[in-house]
Design a protein around this motif. Structure first.
Motif, PDB file in Angstrom:
ATOM      1  N   UNK A 180      -3.022  15.349   3.075  1.00 46.16           N
ATOM      2  CA  UNK A 180      -3.923  14.428   2.323  1.00 46.16           C
ATOM      3  C   UNK A 180      -3.402  13.233   2.006  1.00 46.16           C
ATOM      4  N   UNK A 181      -2.439  13.207   1.330  1.00 48.76           N
ATOM      5  CA  UNK A 181      -1.403  11.931   1.043  1.00 48.76           C
ATOM      6  C   UNK A 181      -1.210  11.087   2.260  1.00 48.76           C
ATOM      7  N   UNK A 182      -0.749  11.761   3.511  1.00 43.08           N
ATOM      8  CA  UNK A 182      -0.566  11.107   4.432  1.00 43.08           C
ATOM      9  C   UNK A 182      -1.947  10.476   4.904  1.00 43.08           C
ATOM     10  N   UNK A 183      -2.817  11.127   5.015  1.00 47.57           N
ATOM     11  CA  UNK A 183      -4.233  10.614   5.533  1.00 47.57           C
ATOM     12  C   UNK A 183      -4.844   9.476   4.593  1.00 47.57           C
ATOM     13  N   UNK A 184      -4.631   9.710   3.178  1.00 50.68           N
ATOM     14  CA  UNK A 184      -4.947   8.483   2.488  1.00 50.68           C
ATOM     15  C   UNK A 184      -4.288   7.170   2.684  1.00 50.68           C
ATOM     16  N   UNK A 185      -3.028   7.465   2.975  1.00 48.08           N
ATOM     17  CA  UNK A 185      -2.202   6.004   3.112  1.00 48.08           C
ATOM     18  C   UNK A 185      -2.393   5.315   4.299  1.00 48.08           C
ATOM     19  N   UNK A 186      -2.530   6.198   5.144  1.00 47.22           N
ATOM     20  CA  UNK A 186      -2.815   5.849   6.754  1.00 47.22           C
ATOM     21  C   UNK A 186      -4.253   5.130   6.713  1.00 47.22           C
ATOM     22  N   UNK A 187      -5.176   5.683   6.103  1.00 48.46           N
ATOM     23  CA  UNK A 187      -6.507   5.219   6.024  1.00 48.46           C
ATOM     24  C   UNK A 187      -6.650   3.866   5.230  1.00 48.46           C
ATOM     25  N   UNK A 188      -5.793   3.677   4.172  1.00 47.39           N
ATOM     26  CA  UNK A 188      -5.790   2.542   3.421  1.00 47.39           C
ATOM     27  C   UNK A 188      -5.233   1.511   4.332  1.00 47.39           C
ATOM     28  N   UNK A 189      -3.912   1.794   4.874  1.00 47.90           N
ATOM     29  CA  UNK A 189      -3.440   0.665   5.837  1.00 47.90           C
ATOM     30  C   UNK A 189      -4.127   0.344   6.984  1.00 47.90           C
ATOM     31  N   UNK A 238      -6.141  -7.319  -2.604  1.00 41.91           N
ATOM     32  CA  UNK A 238      -6.594  -7.369  -3.683  1.00 41.91           C
ATOM     33  C   UNK A 238      -8.004  -6.803  -3.853  1.00 41.91           C
ATOM     34  N   UNK A 239      -8.921  -7.058  -3.122  1.00 40.70           N
ATOM     35  CA  UNK A 239     -10.127  -6.521  -2.798  1.00 40.70           C
ATOM     36  C   UNK A 239      -9.873  -4.974  -2.596  1.00 40.70           C
ATOM     37  N   UNK A 240      -9.166  -4.840  -1.597  1.00 42.48           N
ATOM     38  CA  UNK A 240      -9.084  -3.297  -1.236  1.00 42.48           C
ATOM     39  C   UNK A 240      -8.541  -2.466  -2.375  1.00 42.48           C
ATOM     40  N   UNK A 241      -7.656  -2.832  -2.849  1.00 46.57           N
ATOM     41  CA  UNK A 241      -7.005  -2.195  -3.893  1.00 46.57           C
ATOM     42  C   UNK A 241      -8.044  -1.991  -5.186  1.00 46.57           C
ATOM     43  N   UNK A 242      -8.818  -3.056  -5.424  1.00 51.87           N
ATOM     44  CA  UNK A 242      -9.837  -3.082  -6.648  1.00 51.87           C
ATOM     45  C   UNK A 242     -10.920  -1.853  -6.153  1.00 51.87           C
ATOM     46  N   UNK A 243     -11.464  -2.052  -5.035  1.00 49.73           N
ATOM     47  CA  UNK A 243     -12.302  -1.074  -4.302  1.00 49.73           C
ATOM     48  C   UNK A 243     -11.496   0.584  -4.630  1.00 49.73           C
ATOM     49  N   UNK A 244     -10.468   0.535  -4.110  1.00 47.46           N
ATOM     50  CA  UNK A 244      -9.965   2.029  -4.110  1.00 47.46           C
ATOM     51  C   UNK A 244      -9.585   2.313  -5.574  1.00 47.46           C
ATOM     52  N   UNK A 266       0.817  -1.467  -0.088  1.00 42.06           N
ATOM     53  CA  UNK A 266       0.011   0.027  -0.152  1.00 42.06           C
ATOM     54  C   UNK A 266       0.806   1.114   0.014  1.00 42.06           C
ATOM     55  N   UNK A 267       1.804   1.465   0.589  1.00 41.40           N
ATOM     56  CA  UNK A 267       2.930   2.505   0.665  1.00 41.40           C
ATOM     57  C   UNK A 267       3.495   2.393  -0.611  1.00 41.40           C
ATOM     58  N   UNK A 268       3.938   1.863  -1.299  1.00 43.01           N
ATOM     59  CA  UNK A 268       4.498   1.747  -2.468  1.00 43.01           C
ATOM     60  C   UNK A 268       3.492   1.985  -3.689  1.00 43.01           C
ATOM     61  N   UNK A 269       1.996   1.765  -3.542  1.00 42.46           N
ATOM     62  CA  UNK A 269       1.189   2.208  -4.434  1.00 42.46           C
ATOM     63  C   UNK A 269       0.456   3.323  -4.253  1.00 42.46           C
ATOM     64  N   UNK A 270       0.452   3.739  -2.931  1.00 41.85           N
ATOM     65  CA  UNK A 270      -0.382   5.073  -2.382  1.00 41.85           C
ATOM     66  C   UNK A 270       0.695   5.995  -1.581  1.00 41.85           C
ATOM     67  N   UNK A 271       1.878   6.260  -2.223  1.00 41.65           N
ATOM     68  CA  UNK A 271       2.985   6.715  -1.213  1.00 41.65           C
ATOM     69  C   UNK A 271       2.822   8.164  -0.637  1.00 41.65           C
ATOM     70  N   UNK A 272       3.115   8.489   0.354  1.00 40.71           N
ATOM     71  CA  UNK A 272       3.133   9.721   0.987  1.00 40.71           C
ATOM     72  C   UNK A 272       4.755  10.158   1.018  1.00 40.71           C
ATOM     73  N   UNK A 273       5.145  11.141   0.029  1.00 41.74           N
ATOM     74  CA  UNK A 273       6.353  11.438  -0.151  1.00 41.74           C
ATOM     75  C   UNK A 273       6.846  12.799   0.109  1.00 41.74           C
ATOM     76  N   UNK A 274       5.725  13.542   0.212  1.00 42.65           N
ATOM     77  CA  UNK A 274       6.029  15.035   0.626  1.00 42.65           C
ATOM     78  C   UNK A 274       5.577  15.492   2.018  1.00 42.65           C
ATOM     79  N   UNK A 275       6.533  15.765   2.902  1.00 46.49           N
ATOM     80  CA  UNK A 275       5.945  16.052   4.106  1.00 46.49           C
ATOM     81  C   UNK A 275       4.836  16.964   4.529  1.00 46.49           C
ATOM     82  N   UNK A 276       4.718  17.913   3.508  1.00 45.45           N
ATOM     83  CA  UNK A 276       3.493  18.844   3.630  1.00 45.45           C
ATOM     84  C   UNK A 276       2.233  18.494   2.973  1.00 45.45           C
ATOM     85  N   UNK A 277       2.554  17.112   2.433  1.00 47.38           N
ATOM     86  CA  UNK A 277       0.952  16.405   1.736  1.00 47.38           C
ATOM     87  C   UNK A 277       0.231  15.753   2.865  1.00 47.38           C
TER      88      UNK A 277
END
Length: 151
Positions: A78-87, A141-147, A65-76
Protein backbone atom coordinates in the motif's frame (compact mmCIF):
# COMPACT_ATOMS: atom_id res chain seq x y z
CA UNK A 1 10.10 34.38 0.53
CA UNK A 2 7.67 31.76 -0.76
CA UNK A 3 8.77 28.35 -2.08
CA UNK A 4 8.59 29.41 -5.73
CA UNK A 5 10.82 32.41 -5.04
CA UNK A 6 13.19 30.22 -3.04
CA UNK A 7 13.47 27.67 -5.87
CA UNK A 8 14.08 30.46 -8.36
CA UNK A 9 16.80 31.91 -6.12
CA UNK A 10 18.47 28.50 -5.72
CA UNK A 11 18.48 28.05 -9.49
CA UNK A 12 20.00 31.51 -10.00
CA UNK A 13 22.72 30.54 -7.49
CA UNK A 14 23.76 27.64 -9.73
CA UNK A 15 21.86 24.68 -8.35
CA UNK A 16 20.35 22.40 -10.96
CA UNK A 17 16.60 22.16 -11.53
CA UNK A 18 16.16 19.10 -9.30
CA UNK A 19 18.16 20.66 -6.48
CA UNK A 20 16.23 23.91 -6.79
CA UNK A 21 12.83 22.23 -6.55
CA UNK A 22 13.84 19.87 -3.74
CA UNK A 23 15.71 22.62 -1.90
CA UNK A 24 12.58 24.75 -1.77
CA UNK A 25 11.03 22.03 0.44
CA UNK A 26 14.07 21.40 2.67
CA UNK A 27 12.25 22.76 5.71
CA UNK A 28 9.57 20.06 5.36
CA UNK A 29 11.85 17.09 4.93
CA UNK A 30 13.47 14.82 7.53
CA UNK A 31 16.95 15.36 6.11
CA UNK A 32 19.41 18.23 6.27
CA UNK A 33 19.65 20.63 3.34
CA UNK A 34 23.15 19.55 2.32
CA UNK A 35 22.12 15.88 2.10
CA UNK A 36 19.03 16.81 0.12
CA UNK A 37 21.03 18.88 -2.35
CA UNK A 38 23.57 16.05 -2.66
CA UNK A 39 20.81 13.51 -3.36
CA UNK A 40 19.47 15.70 -6.18
CA UNK A 41 22.85 16.70 -7.59
CA UNK A 42 22.88 14.16 -10.42
CA UNK A 43 19.25 14.64 -11.42
CA UNK A 44 19.56 17.95 -13.23
CA UNK A 45 19.63 18.38 -16.97
CA UNK A 46 17.56 15.30 -17.65
CA UNK A 47 19.74 13.07 -15.40
CA UNK A 48 23.41 13.95 -15.39
CA UNK A 49 23.07 16.77 -17.88
CA UNK A 50 22.21 14.39 -20.72
CA UNK A 51 18.97 16.24 -21.53
CA UNK A 52 17.63 12.83 -22.56
CA UNK A 53 15.61 11.85 -19.52
CA UNK A 54 12.90 13.41 -17.39
CA UNK A 55 13.18 17.10 -16.54
CA UNK A 56 15.14 17.82 -13.36
CA UNK A 57 12.28 19.93 -12.02
CA UNK A 58 10.13 16.80 -12.10
CA UNK A 59 12.76 14.54 -10.55
CA UNK A 60 13.29 17.07 -7.77
CA UNK A 61 9.56 16.95 -7.06
CA UNK A 62 9.61 13.15 -7.07
CA UNK A 63 12.46 13.24 -4.56
CA UNK A 64 10.38 15.45 -2.26
CA UNK A 65 7.38 13.13 -2.58
CA UNK A 66 9.57 10.16 -1.74
CA UNK A 67 10.78 11.82 1.43
CA UNK A 68 7.31 12.92 2.49
CA UNK A 69 5.51 9.69 1.53
CA UNK A 70 8.22 7.06 1.76
CA UNK A 71 7.99 3.40 0.90
CA UNK A 72 10.58 1.87 3.22
CA UNK A 73 9.24 -1.60 3.97
CA UNK A 74 9.40 -4.07 1.10
CA UNK A 75 6.18 -5.81 2.14
CA UNK A 76 4.26 -2.52 2.39
CA UNK A 77 2.46 -2.77 -0.94
CA UNK A 78 0.00 0.00 0.00
CA UNK A 79 2.88 2.38 0.76
CA UNK A 80 4.49 1.66 -2.59
CA UNK A 81 1.20 2.18 -4.42
CA UNK A 82 0.62 5.49 -2.59
CA UNK A 83 4.11 6.81 -3.38
CA UNK A 84 3.90 5.77 -7.02
CA UNK A 85 0.43 7.28 -7.40
CA UNK A 86 1.58 10.65 -6.04
CA UNK A 87 4.67 10.70 -8.27
CA UNK A 88 2.65 9.69 -11.31
CA UNK A 89 0.07 12.41 -10.62
CA UNK A 90 2.78 15.03 -10.17
CA UNK A 91 4.39 14.10 -13.49
CA UNK A 92 0.96 14.02 -15.18
CA UNK A 93 0.17 17.55 -14.01
CA UNK A 94 3.54 18.82 -15.18
CA UNK A 95 3.07 17.23 -18.60
CA UNK A 96 -0.47 18.59 -18.78
CA UNK A 97 0.89 22.13 -18.53
CA UNK A 98 3.89 21.77 -20.80
CA UNK A 99 2.82 18.89 -23.05
CA UNK A 100 6.07 17.08 -22.23
CA UNK A 101 8.20 15.99 -19.28
CA UNK A 102 11.55 15.00 -20.83
CA UNK A 103 14.30 17.60 -20.57
CA UNK A 104 15.52 17.62 -24.17
CA UNK A 105 12.01 17.70 -25.59
CA UNK A 106 11.13 20.62 -23.32
CA UNK A 107 14.29 22.46 -24.34
CA UNK A 108 13.44 22.03 -28.02
CA UNK A 109 9.77 23.02 -27.56
CA UNK A 110 10.53 25.95 -25.23
CA UNK A 111 7.04 26.27 -23.74
CA UNK A 112 6.73 29.70 -22.23
CA UNK A 113 4.81 31.45 -19.53
CA UNK A 114 1.04 31.24 -19.84
CA UNK A 115 -2.12 31.13 -17.72
CA UNK A 116 -1.10 27.67 -16.48
CA UNK A 117 2.18 28.98 -15.05
CA UNK A 118 1.00 31.68 -12.64
CA UNK A 119 4.05 31.59 -10.35
CA UNK A 120 6.37 32.29 -13.28
CA UNK A 121 4.14 35.14 -14.35
CA UNK A 122 3.93 36.55 -10.83
CA UNK A 123 7.72 36.47 -10.46
CA UNK A 124 8.35 37.86 -13.95
CA UNK A 125 10.29 34.77 -14.98
CA UNK A 126 10.83 34.08 -18.67
CA UNK A 127 13.93 31.85 -18.71
CA UNK A 128 12.97 28.31 -19.79
CA UNK A 129 14.39 26.25 -16.92
CA UNK A 130 13.30 28.80 -14.32
CA UNK A 131 9.72 28.47 -15.60
CA UNK A 132 9.96 24.68 -15.22
CA UNK A 133 11.38 24.99 -11.70
CA UNK A 134 8.82 27.42 -10.26
CA UNK A 135 5.93 25.65 -11.96
CA UNK A 136 7.06 22.30 -10.55
CA UNK A 137 7.19 23.85 -7.07
CA UNK A 138 3.74 25.34 -7.53
CA UNK A 139 2.31 22.00 -8.70
CA UNK A 140 3.97 20.16 -5.84
CA UNK A 141 2.58 22.60 -3.28
CA UNK A 142 -0.92 22.08 -4.68
CA UNK A 143 -0.59 18.29 -4.75
CA UNK A 144 0.74 18.19 -1.21
CA UNK A 145 -2.05 20.42 0.08
CA UNK A 146 -4.67 18.22 -1.61
CA UNK A 147 -3.05 15.07 -0.19
CA UNK A 148 -2.79 16.47 3.32
CA UNK A 149 -6.39 17.74 3.26
CA UNK A 150 -7.66 14.38 2.01
CA UNK A 151 -5.73 12.46 4.69
Amino acid sequence: MDRCELAYQLHKEGYNCAQSVAGAFADRLPVDRETLLAAASGMGGGIGGSHEEICGAVTGGVLVLGWLYPHTQGADRAGKVRTYALCKEFRRRFAEIFGLSRCGELLRARPGVNEKTPAAGRLGITSHCDVMVVTAVELLETLLAETENAG
